[in-house]
Scaffold this active site. Structure first.
Site, PDB file in Angstrom:
ATOM      1  N   CYS A   2       0.550  -1.462  -0.357  1.00 27.65           N
ATOM      2  CA  CYS A   2      -0.109  -0.018   0.169  1.00 27.65           C
ATOM      3  C   CYS A   2       1.337   1.294  -0.231  1.00 27.65           C
ATOM      4  O   CYS A   2       1.938   1.297   0.473  1.00 27.65           O
ATOM      5  CB  CYS A   2      -0.643  -0.003   1.141  1.00 27.65           C
ATOM      6  SG  CYS A   2      -1.856  -1.559   1.349  1.00 27.65           S
ATOM      7  N   ARG A  27       3.391   0.171  -5.346  1.00 26.82           N
ATOM      8  CA  ARG A  27       2.774  -0.482  -4.015  1.00 26.82           C
ATOM      9  C   ARG A  27       1.870  -0.796  -4.005  1.00 26.82           C
ATOM     10  O   ARG A  27       1.490  -1.807  -3.150  1.00 26.82           O
ATOM     11  CB  ARG A  27       3.502   0.311  -3.188  1.00 26.82           C
ATOM     12  CG  ARG A  27       4.453   1.331  -3.215  1.00 26.82           C
ATOM     13  CD  ARG A  27       4.592   2.283  -1.216  1.00 26.82           C
ATOM     14  NE  ARG A  27       4.357   1.565  -0.647  1.00 26.82           N
ATOM     15  CZ  ARG A  27       5.365   1.148  -0.074  1.00 26.82           C
ATOM     16  NH1 ARG A  27       6.702   1.172  -0.355  1.00 26.82           N
ATOM     17  NH2 ARG A  27       5.353   0.615   1.344  1.00 26.82           N
ATOM     18  N   TRP A  74      -2.692  -2.038  -1.510  1.00 22.40           N
ATOM     19  CA  TRP A  74      -2.867  -4.429  -1.912  1.00 22.40           C
ATOM     20  C   TRP A  74      -3.346  -4.940  -0.833  1.00 22.40           C
ATOM     21  O   TRP A  74      -3.301  -4.711   0.269  1.00 22.40           O
ATOM     22  CB  TRP A  74      -1.038  -4.082  -2.374  1.00 22.40           C
ATOM     23  CG  TRP A  74      -0.947  -5.760  -2.585  1.00 22.40           C
ATOM     24  CD1 TRP A  74      -1.056  -5.695  -3.710  1.00 22.40           C
ATOM     25  CD2 TRP A  74      -1.068  -6.534  -2.037  1.00 22.40           C
ATOM     26  NE1 TRP A  74      -0.413  -6.953  -4.100  1.00 22.40           N
ATOM     27  CE2 TRP A  74      -0.360  -7.946  -2.259  1.00 22.40           C
ATOM     28  CE3 TRP A  74      -0.668  -7.016  -0.713  1.00 22.40           C
ATOM     29  CZ2 TRP A  74       0.348  -9.148  -2.107  1.00 22.40           C
ATOM     30  CZ3 TRP A  74      -0.292  -8.649   0.021  1.00 22.40           C
ATOM     31  CH2 TRP A  74      -0.257  -9.213  -1.491  1.00 22.40           C
ATOM     32  N   ASN A 100      -0.867   1.472   6.029  1.00 19.19           N
ATOM     33  CA  ASN A 100      -0.223   0.773   5.339  1.00 19.19           C
ATOM     34  C   ASN A 100       0.548  -0.430   6.364  1.00 19.19           C
ATOM     35  O   ASN A 100       0.935  -0.103   7.377  1.00 19.19           O
ATOM     36  CB  ASN A 100       0.691   1.442   4.737  1.00 19.19           C
ATOM     37  CG  ASN A 100       2.647   0.841   4.259  1.00 19.19           C
ATOM     38  OD1 ASN A 100       1.493  -0.710   3.714  1.00 19.19           O
ATOM     39  ND2 ASN A 100       3.006   0.926   3.467  1.00 19.19           N
ATOM     40  N   GLY A 101       0.077  -1.601   6.380  1.00 17.94           N
ATOM     41  CA  GLY A 101       0.085  -2.049   7.520  1.00 17.94           C
ATOM     42  C   GLY A 101      -0.703  -3.333   7.827  1.00 17.94           C
ATOM     43  O   GLY A 101      -1.744  -3.684   6.961  1.00 17.94           O
ATOM     44  N   GLU A 487      16.837 -15.865 -12.590  1.00 14.18           N
ATOM     45  CA  GLU A 487      16.132 -13.976 -12.055  1.00 14.18           C
ATOM     46  C   GLU A 487      15.254 -13.840 -13.582  1.00 14.18           C
ATOM     47  O   GLU A 487      14.261 -13.345 -13.382  1.00 14.18           O
ATOM     48  CB  GLU A 487      17.545 -13.150 -12.113  1.00 14.18           C
ATOM     49  CG  GLU A 487      17.483 -11.679 -12.862  1.00 14.18           C
ATOM     50  CD  GLU A 487      16.154 -11.537 -11.670  1.00 14.18           C
ATOM     51  OE1 GLU A 487      15.643 -12.275 -10.016  1.00 14.18           O
ATOM     52  OE2 GLU A 487      15.729 -10.277 -12.007  1.00 14.18           O
ATOM     53  N   LYS A 491      11.726 -12.803 -14.406  1.00 13.55           N
ATOM     54  CA  LYS A 491      10.966 -12.068 -15.096  1.00 13.55           C
ATOM     55  C   LYS A 491      10.103 -11.519 -15.834  1.00 13.55           C
ATOM     56  O   LYS A 491       9.233 -11.271 -15.495  1.00 13.55           O
ATOM     57  CB  LYS A 491      12.314 -10.762 -15.580  1.00 13.55           C
ATOM     58  CG  LYS A 491      12.503  -9.775 -15.671  1.00 13.55           C
ATOM     59  CD  LYS A 491      13.059  -8.303 -14.246  1.00 13.55           C
ATOM     60  CE  LYS A 491      12.616  -8.939 -13.227  1.00 13.55           C
ATOM     61  NZ  LYS A 491      13.311  -8.983 -11.769  1.00 13.55           N
ATOM     62  N   GLU A 494       6.766 -12.893 -14.028  1.00 11.15           N
ATOM     63  CA  GLU A 494       5.958 -11.232 -13.362  1.00 11.15           C
ATOM     64  C   GLU A 494       5.675 -10.157 -14.037  1.00 11.15           C
ATOM     65  O   GLU A 494       4.507 -10.187 -13.990  1.00 11.15           O
ATOM     66  CB  GLU A 494       7.598 -10.685 -12.394  1.00 11.15           C
ATOM     67  CG  GLU A 494       7.924 -11.206 -11.103  1.00 11.15           C
ATOM     68  CD  GLU A 494       8.981 -10.086 -11.027  1.00 11.15           C
ATOM     69  OE1 GLU A 494       8.848  -9.235  -9.932  1.00 11.15           O
ATOM     70  OE2 GLU A 494       9.866 -10.117 -11.487  1.00 11.15           O
ATOM     71  N   HIS A 510      16.546 -35.232 -14.885  1.00 12.12           N
ATOM     72  CA  HIS A 510      16.157 -36.187 -13.705  1.00 12.12           C
ATOM     73  C   HIS A 510      14.427 -35.596 -13.281  1.00 12.12           C
ATOM     74  O   HIS A 510      14.128 -35.819 -12.097  1.00 12.12           O
ATOM     75  CB  HIS A 510      17.004 -36.097 -12.511  1.00 12.12           C
ATOM     76  CG  HIS A 510      18.565 -36.372 -12.373  1.00 12.12           C
ATOM     77  ND1 HIS A 510      18.654 -37.585 -12.709  1.00 12.12           N
ATOM     78  CD2 HIS A 510      19.424 -35.363 -12.895  1.00 12.12           C
ATOM     79  CE1 HIS A 510      20.394 -37.522 -12.655  1.00 12.12           C
ATOM     80  NE2 HIS A 510      21.240 -36.854 -13.201  1.00 12.12           N
ATOM     81  N   LYS A 607       5.951  -3.898  -5.388  1.00 10.34           N
ATOM     82  CA  LYS A 607       7.252  -3.943  -5.596  1.00 10.34           C
ATOM     83  C   LYS A 607       7.873  -3.609  -4.210  1.00 10.34           C
ATOM     84  O   LYS A 607       8.577  -4.019  -4.393  1.00 10.34           O
ATOM     85  CB  LYS A 607       7.307  -1.904  -6.151  1.00 10.34           C
ATOM     86  CG  LYS A 607       8.657  -2.527  -6.592  1.00 10.34           C
ATOM     87  CD  LYS A 607       9.573  -1.411  -7.213  1.00 10.34           C
ATOM     88  CE  LYS A 607      10.682  -1.590  -7.467  1.00 10.34           C
ATOM     89  NZ  LYS A 607      10.802  -2.758  -8.355  1.00 10.34           N
TER      90      LYS A 607
HETATM   91  C1  G6P Z   1       9.005  -7.869  -4.295  1.00 13.77           C
HETATM   92  C2  G6P Z   1       9.650  -6.853  -6.092  1.00 13.77           C
HETATM   93  C3  G6P Z   1      10.455  -7.941  -6.239  1.00 13.77           C
HETATM   94  C4  G6P Z   1      12.005  -7.920  -4.877  1.00 13.77           C
HETATM   95  C5  G6P Z   1      11.453  -7.843  -3.961  1.00 13.77           C
HETATM   96  C6  G6P Z   1      12.446  -7.841  -2.430  1.00 13.77           C
HETATM   97  O1  G6P Z   1       8.547  -8.730  -4.576  1.00 13.77           O
HETATM   98  O2  G6P Z   1       8.240  -7.113  -6.936  1.00 13.77           O
HETATM   99  O3  G6P Z   1      11.508  -6.848  -7.150  1.00 13.77           O
HETATM  100  O4  G6P Z   1      12.999  -8.231  -5.704  1.00 13.77           O
HETATM  101  O5  G6P Z   1      10.196  -7.509  -3.319  1.00 13.77           O
HETATM  102  O6  G6P Z   1      12.623  -6.702  -2.853  1.00 13.77           O
HETATM  103  P1  G6P Z   1      13.929  -5.361  -2.304  1.00 13.77           P
HETATM  104  O7  G6P Z   1      12.941  -4.519  -1.900  1.00 13.77           O
HETATM  105  O8  G6P Z   1      13.414  -6.276  -0.729  1.00 13.77           O
HETATM  106  O9  G6P Z   1      14.944  -5.504  -2.627  1.00 13.77           O
END
Ligand code: G6P
Length: 612
Positions: A2, A27, A74, A100-101, A487, A491, A494, A510, A607
């Protein structure tokens, strides 16, 4: 998660609040709302979905209040809907709140309030906040300047969980009060106006002067002043921090999306992160770190703890610490690490990587390591973020604000910084000097090589047109390339919603090879010179089963062996993750665009994950 914004000043608050919300949408974007003080009564306008639904609401233009709070959500407690959207008011419409929380004991507090005659109109934990404040406010018989603050502090002392809260009161039309615990919140200082936000970039176009609030502290904002109080409402002093980021770094600057802009910002982000930490002929310098040869030599292990993409950067760090410094290094996902009773003691160095510095699980893992007596080191992109305030030591990536939900420049900057950190350790430990000198030279050349890699964009875009309709993909690699495969697969999931798996290439047979079907796309990364032959054999195994193959490599390999080969510049194996991920970031980006998706704000994601 949020995002929250607040404004108090002499201008109409609503456009400023909406502008802030748009920048905080990364957020969460399940609902959005604002509340302003309008001629001694509180207004609320809110709606399900994106911020654009909010500013299309009828009547939003007629809000003239110059004090207001706003929220983009969120959803955690209560589905995304208009009634669950913030702000929330108490029954008497005296207080309006954004949060937020999570208030973990809200069931109990809700029952208490219901027993005292309060009614609830949403399923959220947040709605208890204004009502509990009202409960204490109505019990306080002293009417003075601090009555609003006292009632708010009284209510907050009942909360368990995490919160960043902004509250306004119709009886105090020239005030806004905020507090936080384990959720981010910054206060921006302007000229006869002040701001609040979940992060700095959202209000960077208004001010570069910020105050940071610690857990359990309160700030009372008026137009001309900001007063700070501790948990017991004792007045405290705070220093203003001047932030160097320029406002345009939080704008798209002509790019279609933040993600594309951030991919292209990688040469600069890496240059800035390298900074002046070393030259080819001088040792690495981290003024902020106290580590001695004795301390490093007695370490039983390094732990790197993080979430998501940051954890993948940690995997690259493991490779470098083990090879360069000969220190056993473990990498763990923060949400798992916390609950496995990890083997951490005063001889363990725990490194926490977090772009935002606000990820709840990473912060909790850090607190656990401190309790166990380990030294803690934070790597973050945000100066003054929660993680850097908790850790014993902090070092920073200098990627600039990262706005797109999918991380790109933060990842490569994290890999860069942890590599330099490993060199620093190796120099203190006096090991591998013969490797370090050429590695430093390679680091200096890296920004140019990233620029060169970015010129591949057009051919990657063309390739994305061929594969964007696929349902499943595989990413393969060995050694360091397997961490990049992880990674790359994240990506793709996501932002394109295509299911994908990453796998160590040798392990495929395997089990997962059973999933390979005719025409399925398998993407492989080959940068480890001693593993080229092995990788080619593994790729043959999937070709035989009908797969289409794309290979990203910096090695001399016959391109005819695969359907498509993309050649990236050669570099040290310690740095190859920084170059080999770039074509794969671009591939995910273009696939997502081809599918017409919202690249910067993928569904269900946020994020900054400030809930556990
Ligand atoms: C979320 C984001 C990712 C990020 C992860 C960790 O899942 O969508 O992009 O890598 O959080 O976030 P941080 O701010 O701790 O790197």
């Amino acid at each position: 998660m949020c995002g929250i914004v607040g404004y108090i000043g002499n201008q109409k608050a609503s456009p400023i609040l909406i502008n802030g919300l748009i920048r905080l949408e990364y957020r969460g974007y399940d609902s959005a709302g604002i509340s302003t003080i309008e001629k001694n009564s509180l207004s609320i306008m809110k709606d399900k979905g994106r911020v654009k639904n909010l500013y299309q609401l009828e009547g939003i233009d007629s809000l003239t209040g110059t004090v207001g709070i706003a929220h983009t959500r969120w959803a955690t407690h209560g589905k995304p809907s208009q009634e669950n959207a913030h702000p929330h008011m108490d029954n008497s419409k005296t207080f309006s709140v954004v949060h937020n929380g999570i208030i973990e004991n809200y069931h109990e507090l809700r029952k208490f309030l219901i027993d005292h005659g309060y009614t609830f109109y949403s399923q959220t934990d947040t709605e208890i906040i204004p009502n509990l404040v009202h409960y204490y406010y109505s019990k306080d018989t002293v009417s003075d300047d601090l009555k609003f603050l006292r009632a708010f502090q009284h209510a907050c002392s009942d909360f368990k969980g995490s919160y960043g809260i902004e509250i306004i009161c119709k009886d105090y039309p020239d005030q806004m009060i905020v507090t936080r615990k384990d959720s981010p919140l910054v206060i921006g200082k302007g000229e006869e106006e002040n701001y609040v936000s979940s992060d700095i970039p959202a209000i960077l176009s208004f001010t570069r002067n910020f105050y940071l609030l610690n857990d359990f502290e309160y700030a009372v904002l008026s137009r001309n002043a900001i007063s700070f109080y501790d948990q017991e409402l004792q007045s405290i002093a705070k220093e203003v921090k001047h932030i160097e980021w320029n406002a345009s770094s939080a704008e798209k600057d002509g790019y279609e999306d933040f993600m594309l802009k951030e991919i292209y910002e990688q040469p600069t982000a890496i240059r800035e992160t390298i900074g002046a930490k070393f030259s080819e002929s001088s040792h690495c310098v981290f003024d902020e770190l106290p580590f001695t040869k004795e301390y490093l030599a007695t370490l039983n292990r390094i732990y790197i703890i993080a979430c998501g993409t940051a954890m993948h950067a940690g995997l690259a760090g493991k490779n470098t610490f083990e090879k360069l410094c000969k220190i056993s290094t473990e990498v763990d996902v923060a949400s798992e690490f916390r609950y496995r009773n990890p083997l951490v003691d005063e001889k363990t160095l725990c490194i926490f990587i977090s772009q935002s510095g606000e990820t709840a699980d990473t912060i909790a893992a850090l607190k656990l390591c401190k309790e166990k007596g380990a030294k803690t080191l934070a790597i973050s992109n945000v100066i003054g973020s929660s993680i850097t305030r908790e850790a014993d030591y902090s070092i920073y990536t200098h990627a600039g604000p990262e706005i797109a939900v999918a991380s790109t420049k933060a990842y490569t900057s994290q890999v860069m910084l942890i590599t330099i950190l490993a060199i620093y350790f190796a120099e203190i430990l006096e090991c591998n000097q013969n490797v370090i000198t050429p590695l430093k030279k390679e680091i200096m050349e890296l920004p140019k090589k990233i620029e060169e890699t970015l010129t591949l964009a057009k051919s990657i875009q063309d390739f994305s047109k061929k594969i964007y309709q696929e349902k499943d993909m595989f990413f393969l690699g060995r050694g360091i390339d397997e961490t990049v495969a992880k990674e790359a697969s994240l990506k793709l999931k996501e932002i394109s919603y295509i299911h994908s798996e990453s796998y160590p290439a040798g392990e495929l047979k395997h089990g997962p090879i059973a999933l390979i079907e005719n025409d399925m796309t398998v993407i492989s990364i080959i940068t480890e010179p001693n593993l080229v032959e092995k990788m080619i054999s593994n790729i043959q195994e999937v070709i035989t089963r009908g797969a289409k193959t794309l290979v990203i490599t910096n090695q001399e390999i016959d391109a005819n062996l695969f359907d498509r080969m993309i050649k990236i510049p050669e570099t040290s194996p310690f740095l190859s993750p920084i170059l080999s991920i770039i074509p794969l970031q671009l591939l995910s980006y273009y696939i997502s665009k081809e599918k017409g998706l919202d690249v910067d704000k993928p569904r269900n994601l946020a994020k900054s994950v400030t809930v556990e």
